[in-house]
Write a protein that holds these residues in place. Structure first.
Motif, PDB file in Angstrom:
ATOM      1  N   LYS A 131      34.896  34.893  46.275  1.00 23.78           N
ATOM      2  CA  LYS A 131      35.231  34.339  47.738  1.00 23.78           C
ATOM      3  C   LYS A 131      33.584  33.573  48.165  1.00 23.78           C
ATOM      4  N   SER A 132      32.822  34.559  47.915  1.00 23.98           N
ATOM      5  CA  SER A 132      31.317  33.974  48.620  1.00 23.98           C
ATOM      6  C   SER A 132      30.932  32.743  47.579  1.00 23.98           C
ATOM      7  N   ALA A 268      38.588  46.237  32.088  1.00 22.53           N
ATOM      8  CA  ALA A 268      38.452  44.555  31.509  1.00 22.53           C
ATOM      9  C   ALA A 268      37.591  43.770  32.220  1.00 22.53           C
ATOM     10  N   GLY A 269      36.586  44.167  32.886  1.00 26.91           N
ATOM     11  CA  GLY A 269      35.736  43.397  33.772  1.00 26.91           C
ATOM     12  C   GLY A 269      35.011  42.554  32.741  1.00 26.91           C
ATOM     13  N   ALA A 270      34.651  41.300  33.230  1.00 26.82           N
ATOM     14  CA  ALA A 270      34.353  40.265  32.638  1.00 26.82           C
ATOM     15  C   ALA A 270      32.914  40.624  31.528  1.00 26.82           C
ATOM     16  N   MET A 271      32.020  41.367  32.154  1.00 25.85           N
ATOM     17  CA  MET A 271      30.684  41.550  31.396  1.00 25.85           C
ATOM     18  C   MET A 271      31.249  42.703  30.106  1.00 25.85           C
ATOM     19  N   PRO A 287      43.126  47.435  32.134  1.00 21.84           N
ATOM     20  CA  PRO A 287      42.770  46.525  33.202  1.00 21.84           C
ATOM     21  C   PRO A 287      42.967  47.176  34.822  1.00 21.84           C
ATOM     22  N   TYR A 288      41.837  46.896  35.726  1.00 24.50           N
ATOM     23  CA  TYR A 288      42.087  47.565  36.949  1.00 24.50           C
ATOM     24  C   TYR A 288      42.982  46.321  37.711  1.00 24.50           C
ATOM     25  N   PRO A 289      44.166  46.917  38.146  1.00 27.98           N
ATOM     26  CA  PRO A 289      45.225  46.247  38.862  1.00 27.98           C
ATOM     27  C   PRO A 289      45.031  45.638  39.990  1.00 27.98           C
ATOM     28  N   PHE A 290      44.023  46.201  40.682  1.00 19.70           N
ATOM     29  CA  PHE A 290      43.803  45.557  42.099  1.00 19.70           C
ATOM     30  C   PHE A 290      42.594  44.471  42.056  1.00 19.70           C
ATOM     31  N   ALA A 291      42.143  43.945  40.772  1.00 22.52           N
ATOM     32  CA  ALA A 291      41.152  42.957  40.901  1.00 22.52           C
ATOM     33  C   ALA A 291      41.705  41.757  41.426  1.00 22.52           C
ATOM     34  N   ALA A 292      40.797  40.840  42.056  1.00 17.24           N
ATOM     35  CA  ALA A 292      41.323  39.479  42.558  1.00 17.24           C
ATOM     36  C   ALA A 292      42.211  38.780  41.418  1.00 17.24           C
ATOM     37  N   GLU A 293      43.583  38.537  42.070  1.00 21.38           N
ATOM     38  CA  GLU A 293      44.423  37.872  40.979  1.00 21.38           C
ATOM     39  C   GLU A 293      44.735  38.542  39.794  1.00 21.38           C
TER      40      GLU A 293
END
Length: 363
Positions: A131-132, A268-271, A287-293
């Motif tokens: 968002k930022s 499965a964060g981008a980095m 994957p973390y299921p509560f990551a944005a979208e």
């Protein structure tokens, strides 16, 4: 006269490590540049950035707590206070450019820079923009993204797709597997499983590994386990009890962990995804299921579709991820196939691309 650059952001390794990689590349290209990091008090950047050799100032900033609205009572005061703190930082340091990498501190710092007409650069590592960064994008000088297709979030004319800056000690690592295993006190002739739930840990992965440890060890695997704070004490007990287990809350020398590993279980964060591509190690993503979208699932699926990784849903991790690891350990052909496919996806010069464009702009 040497340039002064502020780098703002943090909260997780996925923000901090790209920031440090960009700073290192800029410093290599122009050794006289003076850096100041700005982070959120109490967050991990306040420790990790000084460990990398850079100065950091903490500000009183936090995000919206969606789980408990009562905890947000003091949020407006913190935000206002952070803007006053940022004003003083700018007055004292007088930056020539500001880089935002995501995290709570990014917004007040880049907003102040934009108000003063100072060039601002954003690095967005994820496939779904924060968002930022979205709010700051119109005033940004340039926006660097880890993936393409980010025009849905940012002005297309400001985007440069660079990939995600992987730490140089990982990109340039020349550590033998034998040396890496010796570093962790593990045996040279066993298949090694690296478990990393991100810099803050992952509950579902940790619980699955804790419950399935006997199965992993019986299958002949040994384990390097970064737990975060979740189940750290229980993991330490496993390491004390079993010779084939190394466990800690955080792995500082990830280049050794990757060099030692034959298989990786990870979020499965981008980095993390970028690093897996660079080191070419077969991974099982949870994957973390509560990551944005649900962007971590998107990150992982991009590799799965190219036969460059495996994936298991978070809700199914407890039942499936250990079995999948044991199966992959037994299938050397599959591991070689995944490694070969990963080698075509690795981006090793993202930090250089970002640094070159920043320097060309602020000269």
């Amino acid at each position: 006269m040497s340039k002064k650059i502020i780098i703002a952001g943090g909260g997780t390794g996925g923000h901090i490590f790209p920031a440090i990689a960009i700073a290192n590349e800029l410093k290599q290209k122009q050794p006289g540049i003076e850096f100041l990091f700005v982070g959120a008090k109490g967050k991990m950047e306040m420790d990790r950035v000084p460990q990398a050799g850079y100065s950091i100032v903490g500000i009183d900033i936090a995000g919206l707590n969606r789980s408990s609205l009562i905890k947000n009572i003091g949020l407006p005061v913190k935000i206002i206070k952070s803007f006053f703190q940022v004003r003083k930082i700018f007055k004292d340091f007088r930056p020539d450019a500001v880089i935002g990498v995501g995290g709570y501190s990014t917004f007040p710092v880049l907003k102040q820079a934009q108000a003063k007409g100072i060039p601002t650069f954003i690095h967005e590592s994820n496939s779904f923009a924060g968002k930022s960064n979205k709010m700051l994008s119109k005033g940004a000088t340039r926006i660097f993204t880890g993936t393409d297709g980010m025009e849905r979030f940012f002005p297309a004319e400001k985007i440069t797709v660079t990939g995600n800056p992987v730490r140089k000690q990982i990109v340039e690592a020349a550590i033998t597997k034998e040396k890496a295993l010796e570093f962790f006190g593990l045996e040279a002739d066993k298949t090694t499983l690296l478990v990393v739930g991100g810099s803050l840990g992952a509950k579902s992965i940790n619980e699955a590994v804790l419950e399935g440890m006997d199965e992993l060890l019986k299958a002949g695997l040994q384990v390097i386990w970064q737990t975060g704070k979740s189940l750290a004490a229980e993991a330490a007990q496993q390491a004390a009890t079993h010779k084939g287990v190394w466990a800690n809350e955080f792995i500082t020398n990830m280049e050794y962990a990757y060099a030692a590993a034959d298989i990786v279980i990870a979020r499965a964060g981008a980095m993390t995804v970028a690093e897996i591509c660079v080191v070419k190690k077969p991974a099982i993503f949870v994957p973390y299921p509560f990551a944005a979208e649900d962007h971590q699932t998107v990150n992982a699926q991009q590799l799965v579709n190219k036969n460059a990784a495996l994936m298991v849903k978070d809700a199914e991790a407890k039942n499936n991820v250990v079995k999948m690891a044991v199966g992959l350990a037994a299938d050397e052909h599959k591991r070689r196939e995944i490694s070969a496919n990963l080698s075509t996806l690795a981006i090793t010069d993202a930090a250089e691309r970002v640094a070159d464009e920043i320097l060309n702009t602020i000269q």
